[in-house]
Scaffold this motif. Structure first.
Motif, PDB file in Angstrom:
ATOM      1  N   ASP A 213       0.863  -1.350   0.093  1.00 30.94           N
ATOM      2  CA  ASP A 213      -0.060  -0.075  -0.088  1.00 30.94           C
ATOM      3  C   ASP A 213       1.330   1.089   0.516  1.00 30.94           C
ATOM      4  OD1 ASP A 213      -2.026   1.737   0.096  1.00 30.94           O
ATOM      5  OD2 ASP A 213      -2.714   1.033   1.925  1.00 30.94           O
ATOM      6  N   THR A 217       2.147   3.327   4.816  1.00 33.71           N
ATOM      7  CA  THR A 217       3.160   1.776   4.246  1.00 33.71           C
ATOM      8  C   THR A 217       4.180   2.757   4.015  1.00 33.71           C
ATOM      9  OG1 THR A 217       1.290   0.493   4.584  1.00 33.71           O
ATOM     10  CG2 THR A 217       3.141  -0.473   3.713  1.00 33.71           C
ATOM     11  N   SER A 312      -2.799   1.166  -4.868  1.00 33.80           N
ATOM     12  CA  SER A 312      -2.638   2.673  -3.704  1.00 33.80           C
ATOM     13  C   SER A 312      -4.237   2.700  -4.083  1.00 33.80           C
ATOM     14  CB  SER A 312      -1.721   3.259  -4.266  1.00 33.80           C
ATOM     15  OG  SER A 312      -2.102   4.440  -2.871  1.00 33.80           O
ATOM     16  N   SER A 313      -4.717   3.886  -3.040  1.00 38.36           N
ATOM     17  CA  SER A 313      -6.387   4.654  -3.502  1.00 38.36           C
ATOM     18  C   SER A 313      -5.706   5.344  -3.123  1.00 38.36           C
ATOM     19  CB  SER A 313      -7.406   3.991  -2.543  1.00 38.36           C
ATOM     20  OG  SER A 313      -6.696   4.320  -0.976  1.00 38.36           O
ATOM     21  N   LYS A 351      -8.509  -2.957  -4.766  1.00 37.77           N
ATOM     22  CA  LYS A 351      -7.348  -3.722  -5.048  1.00 37.77           C
ATOM     23  C   LYS A 351      -6.867  -5.091  -4.808  1.00 37.77           C
ATOM     24  CE  LYS A 351      -5.089  -0.301  -1.863  1.00 37.77           C
ATOM     25  NZ  LYS A 351      -4.740   0.127  -0.804  1.00 37.77           N
ATOM     26  N   GLY A 373       0.722  -3.653   4.624  1.00 38.16           N
ATOM     27  CA  GLY A 373      -0.317  -2.549   4.195  1.00 38.16           C
ATOM     28  C   GLY A 373      -1.190  -2.730   5.547  1.00 38.16           C
ATOM     29  N   SER A 378      -6.665  -1.564   2.430  1.00 38.43           N
ATOM     30  CA  SER A 378      -6.148  -3.168   2.401  1.00 38.43           C
ATOM     31  C   SER A 378      -6.584  -4.457   3.079  1.00 38.43           C
ATOM     32  CB  SER A 378      -4.658  -2.503   3.641  1.00 38.43           C
ATOM     33  OG  SER A 378      -4.200  -1.694   2.465  1.00 38.43           O
TER      34      SER A 378
END
Length: 432
Positions: A213, A217, A312-313, A351, A373, A378
């Protein structure tokens, strides 16, 4: 001659334990003593603690020659300043273990400087309560390493693999492993010790892909919040204060459980409407704070042949990597943010989908994936990976993971993979 036949013919199984300074190289001379009497080595193990070396040998001694052999071994111990101990085994080694199958698990733990004795005591207490015996204990770190790291290898009864096992017994075995895992993770949090428990098999040693992540992270903050702070820092004081106030309100709603998931992300993204992409990009890189050890870890993983990915968001433009996925922020003809995000949004389920896509693309199994993450976004990604490592952060989620990092350095990940300290440090250097 079979072992049972040898014992009936007047032979006994002897455990010989020797302990002496590792600098004297006495094991070679001792093995010549064993060879002189034509003893059969059934098993041998050796470990080193500090400057002392301890070797345990299981052998077969005939009763008519045992006194002469024991005399020679004691004489050897006296001449070499090695402590010698004998024990007669009344049963075969195989009698000690259950007839059903068992699986080896590696329990790895580390902490900067040293691991508290209380942690050792409680850890062994947890294993004893579940009737788990240790097969092997090893220190992975060197005395000069910044981290003290140890690994226990233990066998857990794996009744799920037995065809003769009832469904209730299999469920009890699974529950026992889950209980041991959760107790060890909780113990690590109590003592601020990084912990990991995973199967000690071929797949444990042949991981192929490490997925990270980004927020909390690889970087020590929320990625989208950093972009919004960059926008605020480029604005007039009144606009900057308004932007920060609106962000704070959204965060309070999120913390109270009133604004979650995609809605929380989209409302924050709209705060960027009208801001110049190029100006923010120039500013945001000065605000990014990478987690300690992140560069060294990725460098070491690359040298060891692992492939790495970032799921990643956060905004995709923050990530520069071959395998990198993040949310795409839409822009207008003037190069300004519109406040909208292209679909599909990279959220928790996305994800997980991306992780599975990567495993198919690389032709590996999920068991060969390490995911690092934490937090709600996550959760699904971590639950799919063969080894899930959660990182302490403000939105940490209590999930069933195989490892948990309490410390600040991501370099701990290498230790939790069972890599020795000197090898971890060598691989993390910026040289080939």
């Amino acid at each position: 001659m079979e072992m049972d036949d040898a014992q009936s013919a007047g032979s006994s199984l002897f455990v010989i334990t020797l302990c002496g300074s590792r600098e004297n190289n006495w094991l070679v001379d001792f093995l010549w003593v064993v060879d002189k009497h034509q003893l059969c080595l059934i098993d041998i193990e050796q470990f080193v603690a500090g400057e002392m070396c301890t070797t345990t040998i299981l052998t077969e001694l005939s009763q008519d020659k045992s006194s002469l052999i024991v005399k020679d071994i004691l004489l050897f111990g006296h001449e070499k300043s090695v402590e010698v101990d004998f024990e007669v085994m009344k049963t075969k080694p195989s009698d000690k273990y259950p007839s059903h199958s068992s699986t080896s698990y590696a329990i790895t733990f580390s902490k900067s400087d040293k691991v508290p004795v209380g942690f050792f005591a409680e850890l062994t207490g947890i294993l004893a309560a579940h009737k788990v015996n240790l097969d092997f204990v090893e220190r992975l770190s060197e005395s000069s390493d910044p981290l003290a790291c140890y690994e226990f290898v233990a066998k857990l009864n794996d009744t799920q693999q037995s065809l003769n096992t009832s469904e209730s017994d299999a469920r009890e075995s699974s529950d026992s492993l889950s209980s041991i895992r959760s107790q060890i993770i909780a113990l690590g949090k109590k003592y601020s010790v990084d912990t990991a428990i995973q199967r000690s098999d071929l797949l444990h040693r042949t991981k192929r892909l490490v997925v990270f992540d980004l927020s909390w992270t690889l970087i020590s903050n929320d990625a989208l919040n950093i972009v919004i702070e960059a926008a605020a820092s480029l604005s007039e004081p009144s606009v900057a204060n308004s932007l920060r106030h609106r962000l704070s309100e959204l965060q309070h709603l999120h913390d109270d459980g009133k604004l979650l998931g995609d809605d929380y992300y989209l409302k924050r993204a709209r705060l960027l409407k009208g801001f110049s992409v190029s100006s923010i990009l120039q500013k945001v890189h000065h605000l990014l704070s990478f987690t300690e050890g992140s560069f060294s870890l990725c460098r070491a993983l690359s040298k060891l042949g692992y492939k790495t990915a970032i799921l990643s968001s956060g905004p995709h433009f923050l990530v520069e990597h071959d395998f990198a996925y993040g949310n795409t922020f839409e822009t207008d003809a003037m190069g300004n943010f519109t406040g909208e995000i292209s679909q599909p949004i990279v959220n928790a389920s996305r994800k997980a989908d991306l992780l599975q896509m990567l495993t198919m693309q690389e032709r590996i199994s999920l068991e060969q994936v390490i995911a690092v993450g934490d937090g709600p976004v996550s959760l699904e990604m971590l639950s799919l990976a063969g080894m899930a490592i959660s990182v302490d952060q403000p939105e940490a989620t209590d999930i069933k993971v195989g490892a948990h990092l309490c410390g600040k350095s991501l370099m701990t990940v290498l230790y939790l993979l069972g890599i020795r300290g000197r090898d971890a440090l060598e691989m993390s250097r910026d040289t080939f």
